[in-house]
Design a protein around this motif. Structure first.
Motif, PDB file in Angstrom:
ATOM      1  N   GLU A 289     -13.436   8.829  -6.990  1.00 16.27           N
ATOM      2  CA  GLU A 289     -14.375   9.779  -6.292  1.00 16.27           C
ATOM      3  C   GLU A 289     -13.146  10.954  -5.856  1.00 16.27           C
ATOM      4  O   GLU A 289     -13.485  12.021  -5.740  1.00 16.27           O
ATOM      5  N   ARG A 290     -12.003  10.145  -5.404  1.00 10.50           N
ATOM      6  CA  ARG A 290     -10.940  11.203  -4.864  1.00 10.50           C
ATOM      7  C   ARG A 290     -10.090  11.876  -6.194  1.00 10.50           C
ATOM      8  O   ARG A 290      -9.293  12.733  -6.057  1.00 10.50           O
ATOM      9  N   GLY A 291     -10.455  11.577  -7.369  1.00  9.79           N
ATOM     10  CA  GLY A 291      -9.941  11.959  -8.421  1.00  9.79           C
ATOM     11  C   GLY A 291      -8.427  11.629  -8.524  1.00  9.79           C
ATOM     12  O   GLY A 291      -7.812  12.216  -9.474  1.00  9.79           O
ATOM     13  N   GLU A 292      -8.131  10.493  -7.956  1.00  8.60           N
ATOM     14  CA  GLU A 292      -6.790   9.867  -8.072  1.00  8.60           C
ATOM     15  C   GLU A 292      -6.829   8.762  -8.870  1.00  8.60           C
ATOM     16  O   GLU A 292      -7.507   8.006  -8.928  1.00  8.60           O
ATOM     17  N   GLN A 293      -5.639   8.649  -9.610  1.00  4.05           N
ATOM     18  CA  GLN A 293      -5.186   7.450 -10.357  1.00  4.05           C
ATOM     19  C   GLN A 293      -4.881   6.485  -9.358  1.00  4.05           C
ATOM     20  O   GLN A 293      -4.408   6.582  -8.280  1.00  4.05           O
ATOM     21  N   ILE A 294      -5.310   5.137  -9.627  1.00  2.00           N
ATOM     22  CA  ILE A 294      -4.827   3.874  -8.704  1.00  2.00           C
ATOM     23  C   ILE A 294      -3.046   3.793  -8.726  1.00  2.00           C
ATOM     24  O   ILE A 294      -2.772   3.769  -9.796  1.00  2.00           O
ATOM     25  N   PRO A 295      -2.534   3.876  -7.776  1.00  2.00           N
ATOM     26  CA  PRO A 295      -1.131   3.654  -7.473  1.00  2.00           C
ATOM     27  C   PRO A 295      -0.614   2.385  -7.680  1.00  2.00           C
ATOM     28  O   PRO A 295       0.103   1.831  -6.855  1.00  2.00           O
ATOM     29  N   TRP A 296      -0.555   1.762  -8.847  1.00  2.00           N
ATOM     30  CA  TRP A 296      -0.006   0.357  -9.124  1.00  2.00           C
ATOM     31  C   TRP A 296       1.473   0.764  -9.216  1.00  2.00           C
ATOM     32  O   TRP A 296       2.057   1.488  -9.330  1.00  2.00           O
ATOM     33  N   GLN A 297       1.880  -0.587  -8.591  1.00  2.00           N
ATOM     34  CA  GLN A 297       3.380  -0.390  -8.414  1.00  2.00           C
ATOM     35  C   GLN A 297       3.945  -1.349  -9.556  1.00  2.00           C
ATOM     36  O   GLN A 297       3.472  -2.643  -9.979  1.00  2.00           O
ATOM     37  N   ARG A 298       4.810  -0.832 -10.210  1.00  2.00           N
ATOM     38  CA  ARG A 298       5.319  -1.372 -11.546  1.00  2.00           C
ATOM     39  C   ARG A 298       6.262  -2.558 -11.141  1.00  2.00           C
ATOM     40  O   ARG A 298       6.958  -2.655 -10.352  1.00  2.00           O
ATOM     41  N   VAL A 299       5.907  -3.556 -11.908  1.00  2.18           N
ATOM     42  CA  VAL A 299       6.700  -4.981 -11.528  1.00  2.18           C
ATOM     43  C   VAL A 299       7.555  -5.349 -12.688  1.00  2.18           C
ATOM     44  O   VAL A 299       8.842  -5.523 -12.417  1.00  2.18           O
ATOM     45  N   TYR A 300       7.221  -5.284 -13.800  1.00  4.78           N
ATOM     46  CA  TYR A 300       8.161  -5.630 -15.114  1.00  4.78           C
ATOM     47  C   TYR A 300       8.726  -4.389 -15.390  1.00  4.78           C
ATOM     48  O   TYR A 300       8.201  -3.554 -15.726  1.00  4.78           O
ATOM     49  N   ALA A 301       9.942  -4.100 -14.953  1.00  6.76           N
ATOM     50  CA  ALA A 301      10.773  -2.843 -15.249  1.00  6.76           C
ATOM     51  C   ALA A 301      12.120  -3.292 -15.757  1.00  6.76           C
ATOM     52  O   ALA A 301      12.931  -3.721 -14.728  1.00  6.76           O
ATOM     53  N   LEU A 302      12.702  -3.096 -17.036  1.00 11.75           N
ATOM     54  CA  LEU A 302      13.910  -3.175 -17.442  1.00 11.75           C
ATOM     55  C   LEU A 302      14.756  -1.895 -16.695  1.00 11.75           C
ATOM     56  O   LEU A 302      14.229  -0.853 -16.639  1.00 11.75           O
ATOM     57  N   PRO A 303      16.032  -2.053 -16.486  1.00 14.41           N
ATOM     58  CA  PRO A 303      16.921  -0.990 -16.340  1.00 14.41           C
ATOM     59  C   PRO A 303      16.865   0.101 -17.281  1.00 14.41           C
ATOM     60  O   PRO A 303      16.635  -0.275 -18.518  1.00 14.41           O
ATOM     61  N   ASP A 304      17.255   1.143 -16.962  1.00 16.68           N
ATOM     62  CA  ASP A 304      16.931   2.471 -17.720  1.00 16.68           C
ATOM     63  C   ASP A 304      17.980   2.429 -18.996  1.00 16.68           C
ATOM     64  O   ASP A 304      17.742   3.183 -20.074  1.00 16.68           O
ATOM     65  N   HIS A 305      18.986   1.470 -19.011  1.00 20.10           N
ATOM     66  CA  HIS A 305      19.786   1.753 -20.143  1.00 20.10           C
ATOM     67  C   HIS A 305      19.412   0.499 -21.106  1.00 20.10           C
ATOM     68  O   HIS A 305      19.712   0.494 -22.209  1.00 20.10           O
ATOM     69  N   VAL A 306      18.186   0.147 -21.047  1.00 20.82           N
ATOM     70  CA  VAL A 306      17.751  -0.921 -21.827  1.00 20.82           C
ATOM     71  C   VAL A 306      16.422  -0.085 -22.612  1.00 20.82           C
ATOM     72  O   VAL A 306      15.508   0.136 -21.821  1.00 20.82           O
TER      73      VAL A 306
ATOM     74  N   ILE B  39       4.164  10.475  -5.767  1.00 23.60           N
ATOM     75  CA  ILE B  39       3.754   9.466  -4.913  1.00 23.60           C
ATOM     76  C   ILE B  39       4.274   7.951  -5.614  1.00 23.60           C
ATOM     77  O   ILE B  39       4.849   7.119  -5.357  1.00 23.60           O
ATOM     78  N   LEU B  40       3.977   7.950  -6.890  1.00 18.77           N
ATOM     79  CA  LEU B  40       4.167   6.944  -7.857  1.00 18.77           C
ATOM     80  C   LEU B  40       5.825   6.741  -7.980  1.00 18.77           C
ATOM     81  O   LEU B  40       6.140   5.582  -7.471  1.00 18.77           O
ATOM     82  N   LEU B  41       6.385   7.742  -8.219  1.00 21.30           N
ATOM     83  CA  LEU B  41       7.986   7.771  -8.249  1.00 21.30           C
ATOM     84  C   LEU B  41       8.637   7.467  -6.909  1.00 21.30           C
ATOM     85  O   LEU B  41       9.341   6.544  -7.000  1.00 21.30           O
ATOM     86  N   GLY B  42       8.142   7.912  -5.847  1.00 20.27           N
ATOM     87  CA  GLY B  42       8.589   7.594  -4.518  1.00 20.27           C
ATOM     88  C   GLY B  42       8.258   6.016  -4.017  1.00 20.27           C
ATOM     89  O   GLY B  42       8.969   5.475  -3.444  1.00 20.27           O
ATOM     90  N   GLY B  43       7.298   5.461  -4.855  1.00 21.51           N
ATOM     91  CA  GLY B  43       6.940   4.170  -4.512  1.00 21.51           C
ATOM     92  C   GLY B  43       7.809   3.092  -5.118  1.00 21.51           C
ATOM     93  O   GLY B  43       7.798   2.088  -4.788  1.00 21.51           O
ATOM     94  N   LEU B  44       8.498   3.712  -6.263  1.00 21.99           N
ATOM     95  CA  LEU B  44       9.450   2.544  -7.115  1.00 21.99           C
ATOM     96  C   LEU B  44      10.440   2.108  -6.683  1.00 21.99           C
ATOM     97  O   LEU B  44      11.328   3.128  -6.014  1.00 21.99           O
ATOM     98  N   CYS B  45      10.698   1.089  -6.189  1.00 20.87           N
ATOM     99  CA  CYS B  45      11.942   0.690  -5.442  1.00 20.87           C
ATOM    100  C   CYS B  45      12.266  -0.725  -6.043  1.00 20.87           C
ATOM    101  O   CYS B  45      12.786  -1.211  -5.374  1.00 20.87           O
ATOM    102  N   VAL B  46      11.775  -1.124  -7.136  1.00 23.95           N
ATOM    103  CA  VAL B  46      12.184  -2.262  -7.608  1.00 23.95           C
ATOM    104  C   VAL B  46      13.371  -2.460  -8.425  1.00 23.95           C
ATOM    105  O   VAL B  46      13.502  -1.606  -9.407  1.00 23.95           O
ATOM    106  N   CYS B  47      14.225  -3.088  -8.354  1.00 22.08           N
ATOM    107  CA  CYS B  47      15.445  -3.147  -8.973  1.00 22.08           C
ATOM    108  C   CYS B  47      15.390  -4.526  -9.966  1.00 22.08           C
ATOM    109  O   CYS B  47      15.001  -5.775  -9.705  1.00 22.08           O
TER     110      CYS B  47
END
Lengths: 764, 230, 160
Positions: free
Chosen positions: C84-101, C7-15
């Protein structure tokens, strides 16, 4: 209806957004983005099981996923290093074509397999075993790689407890021959260990010592030590290979003539006075002629060698110049610490004769149980769990050579009714790896119930009834009992390193619970609760043996040896829990002491002298002087193993498939190496696709020209030609074993490498 | 300032190719296949190079592990039009920035050691391999050139740890995956600027040679000749 | 766990490039409220001095204080619901440098002694959840600071 997709484990939902390219300004995401909450890096130990060396592994895990496999620096076998196979072991853990869980053969389904719950699977095995026991003793069998780890020993125990001696190890002809040498010449079991590191002149008699064998890692490391210490190295063999590439000189002898050359060198040693007379008079029997009590004259080995193996004769047999033989023999004899190693894998038509001849040469050179010579493994303080002498089966077979898988298949096929009810196959792929693979497949189909523990699809799995996939070693506690390059016993042990990726389990747990469910006398033979309990038992035995220590650096081992000689012990543990914890952390336990000159151990029976007469026995059944001479376009087929393609588990390991052969620089194909002169003669060029054929069959291969091979020989490596397997192994290359006939050599059934004559034709 | 270099003792190397597989695993090199191999386009950051001498039966072969030689005067960086490959003045390592690479392959042609590899196709990696990707190394894609980096990600991690603890790098703290994996300890690695380092001493050995020295590239990978002699 | 990760990965769409679309966060978290109460950045972003990634807090960290209700905000209640549901809060990452950094917080915060707001902007003033980066983190921006402070500009330090 089940299709292959459902049967095989495929992890779906992987994230890989395809890179939009560098010009778009967007970047590609990898898993690094997932490290939002946590990135935990942990380390764990494991033991590689891709070959019998049993090297210690260090596994690096990121968030519980293994990411890198490297060597355990404390493990005495590999000391932090890894060969190509160990480093590729992650590809087995992540193999996309791993079997997802237990499955039952059902040819009415498309795909041929029906998934089955573990409970149902084990239930069926239990009832089949009970039925077999009710039918009578001796009706079970196991085919396994060797008996080094607890799980395979428990399989052996299960079968022996059922009154059967069919505990079949997939030994190579060379390993089998070495056991024959030990049995006939020394009257004992164990393993020969070559103390290469301290040798000053190493003579490789078609040994393949840098190609894969049961002791690959130790041989590689000790070889490097020998060369660093300026040891001289001569390789004799039809193919240069990696072993010959590292040699100072190469004698291109004909295939299957290693034994002749050994005795030719021995002839010169005797003739020119290099034979170690004192050693021979103290430790050998049957060297000189003697007269027995009945006044009958017996010819000693000395006279036999002098009369049969003169340099000119040996030159004719081997195809190299007699002057070369004399020169090598003189260098060998005059060297301070000479050592000869024969075919470790056992290529050739008479592996037992070769092994005995080479051992005889070492005896004559006084290279037994001295530094730089042939050592005999010291025993560990614990017994194998399938030790035949402790589990009386009553069949009386225990003293002879162990059975081969070919013998099992022949017996099954010859019997009118199947003589075996249940057969287990663990860590072995006999349909692929044996010369008589077709017969073995037929025999397996005849046996009513065959179970395999393979975690991947193999040619053997095609012929079994039930598959209960093993956990890969990273996913379970694992162990290995081996000896290191100085013949010191060690017991490696580690806990599980990573989560299982399939519905699999530790085979030892499975056997114990199965045996308990079978009940009765069978259950009595398995007093442990589970694998951990059995390991604890063994660790207790080690503790009470009051010997050895947990893995340590080499210099600490030397110190321990010095102290032990004076009666002191420096072990760092006192209780079983301490020992177990330390073993888990460091990788295992070892007894880092080797005493030279323990002749009661080396030759336990009689007068403690090595019986040299044994070497004459197999030769009498073979016509001397008929070396393989070919005519016309015939070539002699020489089989060898490539390190990257010889693994115990027939996994789909693409890194290994790609690197294939370092000399021929090809991967993903089976190469047929020929001499450039041969290629000219046959009108072939490098890279041609050809058929290698004889009356047994034909295979497709790629021509590789090599200056390192005899002109009358074509060399083809094993390891390719799987008909069934994963995406990276199925249909890759060809299997040259199909061109080889099985045969027999005296009592020992010759398994493969019988020199076949072949022709090569370019494919149209 | 450091000049990271390597010495490979050919007496000790047994061509087991443990270095090759360890490198590929560490650096997320995608698995090859028969098609790529047939076209000679498999990606190999390090490879065994056979060098034959003599004719049968006096054949002799040397097997050299070949990787990027990290030349002091690299021809490859001079021809890169976009600065995707560079020479690190502080470490002496020739590095790569994959998103800058436009796939022109000038560098691949310029390299006299032919150690640079181009991704002709999109790497085919099964989904199940994803979890085993090393997060410290970029994953490459179609259209970029890649090569041995002396595992400089390990160097950066080591320098990071050292600076956080306020100390210098310890000897042996940074070794590339190939050096770590070599079972016969045939490879020595270290700072050639440090005259006391093992690599420096071995590089000055009489047995030491470098490949194509006459080209003036000043490679930092030394080989120790096989055979007898100190 | 795997589902959560997906879910987390699927939610990531920040460029991390010019056009930065905003994301929506599962809880309307107020940085100001927490910082005013005296919580320093590293209390929640725990590995900022020890690792490359600063990381976001796990649910366990939030529950240390929010086990019982501190306010009557329904946003706060969501924390306990996830727990209660045993889930982590699905925070959306905002500050994310590209993978080559390959950026290391440890190097910049512990060794470089750089304050968080220098790179992340005035987070302390935010009363609602962060949905887009306050600072445009481009390579030219990194380099200007590196040049000004005499830090390395050798490519190898950030690109592997």
């Amino acid at each position: 209806m089940l299709n292959r997709r459902q049967f095989l484990l495929e992890v779906t939902g992987g994230l890989m957004l395809v890179g939009l390219g560098p010009l778009s300004g967007c970047s590609q995401r990898t898993r690094r983005s997932s490290f939002l909450l946590n990135r935990t890096e942990t380390w764990a130990n494991s033991i590689c099981q891709l070959c019998p060396s049993g090297c210690g592994l260090r596994v690096r895990l990121i968030n519980g996923h293994p990411v890198t496999v490297s060597g355990n620096p404390l493990h005495p076998i590999n000391r932090g290093g890894l060969c190509a196979r160990g480093a590729a072991s992650l590809q087995l853990y992540y193999d996309p074509d791993r079997l997802a869980g237990p499955a039952r053969r059902d040819r009415s389904l498309i795909g041929g397999w029906a998934p089955i719950s573990r409970q149902d699977a084990l239930g069926e095995v239990v009832s089949r075993v009970q039925q077999s026991l009710a039918n009578g003793p001796g009706r079970m069998a196991v085919i396994r790689d060797d008996g080094q780890d607890v799980a395979s020993q428990l399989f052996g125990r299960l079968v022996r407890a059922a009154g059967s001696d069919w505990v079949v190890d997939m030994q190579t002809p060379g390993e089998r021959a070495a056991q024959e040498v030990l049995r006939q010449m020394h009257g004992t079991g164990g393993q020969f260990v070559y103390d290469l590191a301290a040798s000053s002149f190493l003579l490789s008699l078609d040994s393949g010592l840098l190609e894969p064998s049961a002791r690959t890692m130790s041989l590689q490391r000790d070889f490097a030590e020998m060369r660093s210490a300026h040891g001289y190295f001569v390789h004799a063999g039809p193919r240069l290979g990696v072993t010959g590439a590292k040699a100072d000189a190469w004698l291109p002898i004909r295939p299957s003539t290693a034994g002749f050359l050994a005795l030719g060198v021995a002839h010169m040693l005797i003739k020119e006075g290099y034979a170690r007379a004192e050693f021979l008079s103290e430790h050998a029997a049957g060297f000189d002629d003697w007269v027995d009590e009945a006044e009958v004259q017996h010819t000693g080995v000395r006279s036999w060698i002098l009369s049969e193996f003169a340099p000119q004769r040996v030159a004719e047999l081997t195809g190299v110049g007699w002057d070369q033989i004399i020169r090598v023999a003189r260098q060998f004899g005059s060297s301070r610490r000479p050592l000869a190693i024969g075919p470790l894998d056992g290529v050739g038509s008479s592996p037992t004769f070769d092994a005995m001849a080479v051992h005889t040469l070492n005896v004559i050179a006084g290279a037994i149980d001295v530094p730089g010579g042939v050592l005999l493994s010291r025993s560990a303080p614990f017994d194998a769990l399938d030790d035949a002498s402790r589990l009386q089966t009553g069949s009386g077979r225990a003293d002879g050579p162990p059975p081969t898988v070919e013998e099992l298949a022949a017996w099954v096929l010859e019997s009118r009714e199947p003589p075996i009810d249940v057969c287990f196959i663990h860590d072995a792929d006999p349909v692929f790896a044996s010369v008589e693979g077709d017969k073995i497949a037929e025999a397996l189909r005849k046996i009513p119930f065959v179970v395999s523990t393979s975690p991947v699809l193999t040619d053997t799995v095609e012929s079994v009834d039930l598959v209960l996939p093993d956990s890969v070693w990273l996913e379970r506690g694992c162990d290995s009992a081996t000896v290191d390059g100085s013949a010191r016993p060690l017991f490696s042990f580690s806990s599980r390193a990573a989560e299982p990726r399939a519905d699999s389990l530790n085979p030892a747990d499975m056997i114990i619970s199965m045996a308990k469910s079978v009940g009765g006398r069978m259950a009595e033979q398995f007093p442990w609760r589970d694998y951990d309990d059995a390991i604890k038992d063994r660790i207790e035995t080690i503790l009470s043996s009051n010997s050895g220590d947990t893995f340590s650096e080499e210099h600490r081992a030397t110190w321990a040896q010095l102290l032990e000689r004076s009666g002191w012990r420096t072990a760092s543990y006192k209780t079983v829990e301490e020992l177990q914890t330390e073993m888990r952390n460091r990788g295992g336990w070892w007894d880092p002491v080797y005493y030279h000159g323990e002749w009661r151990r080396l030759v336990p029976r009689g007068d403690h002298r090595i019986n040299l007469q044994a070497v004459q026995f197999p030769v009498k059944s073979r016509i001397l002087g008929e070396a393989e001479i070919t005519t016309g376009d015939d070539l002699v087929l020489y089989l060898y193993a490539e390190l990257a393609l010889t693994t115990r588990v027939s996994g789909s390991l693409p890194y290994l498939q790609d690197i294939g052969s370092p000399l021929s620089q090809t991967g993903w194909v089976t190469s047929a190496e020929i001499n450039p002169a041969t290629a000219d003669r046959l009108g072939l060029v490098d890279g041609d696709s050809v058929q290698v054929k004889n009356d047994r069959g034909e295979i497709t291969a790629r021509v590789r020209l090599s200056r390192g091979i005899r002109p009358d020989v074509v060399a083809v490596h094993t390891g390719g030609g799987r008909v069934h397997g994963g995406r990276y192994s199925q249909g890759v290359g060809a299997n040259p074993l199909r061109l080889v006939a099985a045969g027999s050599e005296g009592d020992a059934r010759r398994l493969r490498g019988a020199p076949s004559v072949v022709r090569i034709e370019r494919r149209a | 300032m450091a000049r990271w270099g390597m010495v490979i003792d050919l007496n000790r190397c047994t061509a087991c190719q443990g270095c090759v597989v360890a490198c590929h695993q560490e650096n997320n090199v995608p698995p090859s296949n028969a098609k790529l191999a047939g076209e000679r386009r498999s990606i190999r950051w390090i490879d065994m190079m056979p060098m034959y001498e003599g004719e049968y039966p006096h054949t002799s072969v040397s097997l050299l592990p070949m990787m990027c030689q990290h030349c002091e005067h690299p021809p490859c960086i001079k021809v890169c039009p976009v600065g995707a490959t560079f020479f690190s003045e502080s470490e002496g390592i020739v590095g790569q920035v994959y998103p800058r690479c436009i796939g022109c392959r000038y560098c691949t042609n310029a390299c006299p050691y032919t150690v640079r590899q181009f991704n002709w196709y999109e790497p085919e990696v099964p989904d199940s391999y994803r979890d085993g990707t090393n997060p410290d190394v970029s994953v490459r894609y179609k259209g970029v050139v890649e090569k041995c980096t002396f595992c400089n990600h390990r160097l950066m991690e080591a320098r990071d740890a050292a600076s956080a603890e306020g100390r210098d790098l310890l000897p042996g703290e940074y070794v590339p995956a190939c050096v770590e994996a070599c079972p016969t300890k045939a490879m020595a690695f270290g700072d050639l600027e440090n005259p006391e380092a093992e690599v420096s001493k071995l590089a000055r050995s009489k047995r030491a040679f470098r490949l194509m020295e006459d080209l003036g590239t000043e490679p930092k990978v030394y080989y120790l000749r096989e055979g007898e002699g100190k | 766990m795997r589902a959560g990760a997906l879910i987390l990965l699927g939610g990531l769409c920040v460029c991390a490039c010019n056009q930065t679309p905003s994301v929506s966060q599962p809880i309307d978290y107020s940085h100001k409220a927490h910082i005013d109460k005296g919580l320093a950045c590293e209390v929640c972003h725990q590995s900022v001095e020890t690792a490359a990634a600063a990381t976001l807090p796990t649910n366990e960290t939030c529950m240390m204080c929010h086990q019982g209700a501190i306010t009557d905000s329904p946003e706060e209640e969501k924390i306990r619901q996830y727990a209660e549901r045993g889930e982590q809060i699905p925070w959306q990452r905002v500050y994310a440098l590209p993978d080559h950094v390959f950026f290391s917080h440890r190097r910049h915060v512990k060794v470089g002694q750089i304050a968080c707001e220098e790179c992340h902007g005035p987070m302390a003033k935010l009363t609602s959840a962060l949905t887009y980066p306050l600072v445009d983190q481009r390579m030219s921006w990194c380099l200007s600071c590196h040049q000004a402070r005499g830090a390395t500009t050798d490519c190898i330090h950030c690109h592997r």
